[in-house]
Design a protein around this motif. Structure first.
Motif, PDB file in Angstrom:
ATOM      1  N   GLY A 104      37.481  44.582  41.556  1.00 31.34           N
ATOM      2  CA  GLY A 104      38.131  44.724  40.335  1.00 31.34           C
ATOM      3  C   GLY A 104      37.019  45.742  39.461  1.00 31.34           C
ATOM      4  N   LYS A 105      35.670  45.638  39.930  1.00 31.06           N
ATOM      5  CA  LYS A 105      34.456  46.364  39.050  1.00 31.06           C
ATOM      6  C   LYS A 105      34.776  47.653  39.593  1.00 31.06           C
ATOM      7  CE  LYS A 105      29.798  46.481  39.031  1.00 31.06           C
ATOM      8  NZ  LYS A 105      28.413  46.122  39.465  1.00 31.06           N
ATOM      9  N   GLU A 106      34.883  47.998  40.860  1.00 25.84           N
ATOM     10  CA  GLU A 106      34.961  49.369  41.209  1.00 25.84           C
ATOM     11  C   GLU A 106      36.165  50.124  40.499  1.00 25.84           C
ATOM     12  OE1 GLU A 106      34.981  50.585  45.479  1.00 25.84           O
ATOM     13  OE2 GLU A 106      33.502  49.251  45.845  1.00 25.84           O
ATOM     14  N   ILE A 107      37.366  49.473  40.370  1.00 26.78           N
ATOM     15  CA  ILE A 107      38.646  49.995  39.570  1.00 26.78           C
ATOM     16  C   ILE A 107      37.984  50.137  38.097  1.00 26.78           C
ATOM     17  CG2 ILE A 107      40.723  49.273  38.410  1.00 26.78           C
ATOM     18  CD1 ILE A 107      41.603  47.792  41.171  1.00 26.78           C
ATOM     19  N   LEU A 108      37.516  49.372  37.491  1.00 29.55           N
ATOM     20  CA  LEU A 108      36.851  49.618  36.128  1.00 29.55           C
ATOM     21  C   LEU A 108      36.029  50.601  35.849  1.00 29.55           C
ATOM     22  CD1 LEU A 108      36.485  45.891  34.397  1.00 29.55           C
ATOM     23  CD2 LEU A 108      38.184  47.821  33.809  1.00 29.55           C
ATOM     24  N   PHE A 139      52.029  43.996  43.232  1.00 34.16           N
ATOM     25  CA  PHE A 139      52.003  44.639  44.624  1.00 34.16           C
ATOM     26  C   PHE A 139      51.217  45.755  44.870  1.00 34.16           C
ATOM     27  CE2 PHE A 139      54.073  47.096  47.746  1.00 34.16           C
ATOM     28  CZ  PHE A 139      53.500  46.610  49.149  1.00 34.16           C
ATOM     29  N   ILE A 140      51.565  46.811  43.994  1.00 33.14           N
ATOM     30  CA  ILE A 140      50.895  48.130  44.242  1.00 33.14           C
ATOM     31  C   ILE A 140      49.391  48.084  43.692  1.00 33.14           C
ATOM     32  CG2 ILE A 140      50.935  50.351  42.991  1.00 33.14           C
ATOM     33  CD1 ILE A 140      53.383  50.098  45.092  1.00 33.14           C
ATOM     34  N   LEU A 141      49.148  47.541  42.608  1.00 31.44           N
ATOM     35  CA  LEU A 141      47.827  47.338  42.413  1.00 31.44           C
ATOM     36  C   LEU A 141      47.018  46.488  43.262  1.00 31.44           C
ATOM     37  CD1 LEU A 141      45.713  47.974  40.015  1.00 31.44           C
ATOM     38  CD2 LEU A 141      46.348  45.624  39.072  1.00 31.44           C
ATOM     39  N   ARG A 142      47.553  45.562  44.080  1.00 31.94           N
ATOM     40  CA  ARG A 142      46.851  44.929  45.036  1.00 31.94           C
ATOM     41  C   ARG A 142      46.547  45.831  46.017  1.00 31.94           C
ATOM     42  NH1 ARG A 142      49.882  40.049  44.086  1.00 31.94           N
ATOM     43  NH2 ARG A 142      48.847  38.744  42.684  1.00 31.94           N
ATOM     44  N   GLU A 143      47.525  46.658  46.617  1.00 34.50           N
ATOM     45  CA  GLU A 143      47.569  47.646  47.747  1.00 34.50           C
ATOM     46  C   GLU A 143      46.535  48.495  47.369  1.00 34.50           C
ATOM     47  OE1 GLU A 143      49.532  48.018  50.668  1.00 34.50           O
ATOM     48  OE2 GLU A 143      49.649  46.060  50.536  1.00 34.50           O
ATOM     49  N   LEU A 144      46.453  49.219  46.191  1.00 36.28           N
ATOM     50  CA  LEU A 144      45.545  50.220  45.762  1.00 36.28           C
ATOM     51  C   LEU A 144      44.085  49.742  45.697  1.00 36.28           C
ATOM     52  CD1 LEU A 144      45.643  53.059  44.392  1.00 36.28           C
ATOM     53  CD2 LEU A 144      45.480  51.970  41.980  1.00 36.28           C
ATOM     54  N   THR A 145      43.814  48.394  45.335  1.00 36.54           N
ATOM     55  CA  THR A 145      42.679  47.791  45.202  1.00 36.54           C
ATOM     56  C   THR A 145      42.154  47.623  46.715  1.00 36.54           C
ATOM     57  OG1 THR A 145      43.271  46.604  43.260  1.00 36.54           O
ATOM     58  CG2 THR A 145      41.334  45.802  44.401  1.00 36.54           C
ATOM     59  N   GLN A 146      42.959  47.275  47.652  1.00 36.30           N
ATOM     60  CA  GLN A 146      42.522  46.907  49.009  1.00 36.30           C
ATOM     61  C   GLN A 146      42.134  48.135  49.703  1.00 36.30           C
ATOM     62  OE1 GLN A 146      45.668  44.774  50.742  1.00 36.30           O
ATOM     63  NE2 GLN A 146      45.062  42.659  49.766  1.00 36.30           N
TER      64      GLN A 146
END
Length: 157
Positions: free
Chosen positions: A92-96, A78-85
């Motif tokens: 996911g590319k931007e996160i990496l 949940f937290i990772l999806r919120e952070l990604t959005q």
């Protein structure tokens, strides 16, 4: 199951609850690190976390037994999806890229995780034609040969 946001205080308590999984208020008071919060404060947070759907209660005589409903892995998703959005445009590319740039993840980490065996194949490069160098190094052509080449070119045009 809908997961709601937690405050930092709620999240800190949930970390303890995820370790305990099923517990009583006295267990929380025993396991909590110093400085220990007041029992009423913990009781209030337990009530809030029950309302938010993170914990369930079961009455045993005069006391309540609490159990975790939302697993830690679900909360992380949940937290990772919120952070990604909210911060990485659902990419996911931007996160990496961010993780690499901040040295939080290395290429070796990824190689180990994916067990990648990357082999670089050499690129086949066509040897350059060195007409001018050939003329200098091999001056065997006579002028008649050159004239024939010029005539052939004129005929083609």
């Amino acid at each position: 199951m809908k997961i709601n946001h937690l405050t930092s205080a709620e999240e800190n308590l949930m970390k303890l609850f995820w370790d305990l999984n099923s517990f009583y208020l006295k267990d929380v008071m025993e396991k909590h690190q110093e400085p220990k919060p007041h029992q009423n404060t913990v009781s209030t947070y337990l009530k809030i976390l029950v309302e938010k759907g993170y914990l369930s209660t079961e009455k045993e005589g005069r006391i309540f037994k609490y159990s975790v409903i939302v697993p830690f892995d679900e909360y992380k998703k949940f937290i990772l999806r919120e952070l990604t959005q909210n911060f990485f445009n659902n990419s996911g590319k931007e996160i990496l890229e961010f993780l690499f740039k901040e040295n939080l993840v290395s290429q070796n980490d990824l190689k180990e995780y994916f067990d990648l065996k990357i082999e670089m194949k050499p690129v086949k490069v066509k040897a350059p034609t060195l007409e001018f160098a050939e003329e200098i190094l091999n001056p065997k052509k006579d002028k008649k040969g050159k004239e024939k080449d010029k005539k052939k070119k004129k005929k083609k045009d």
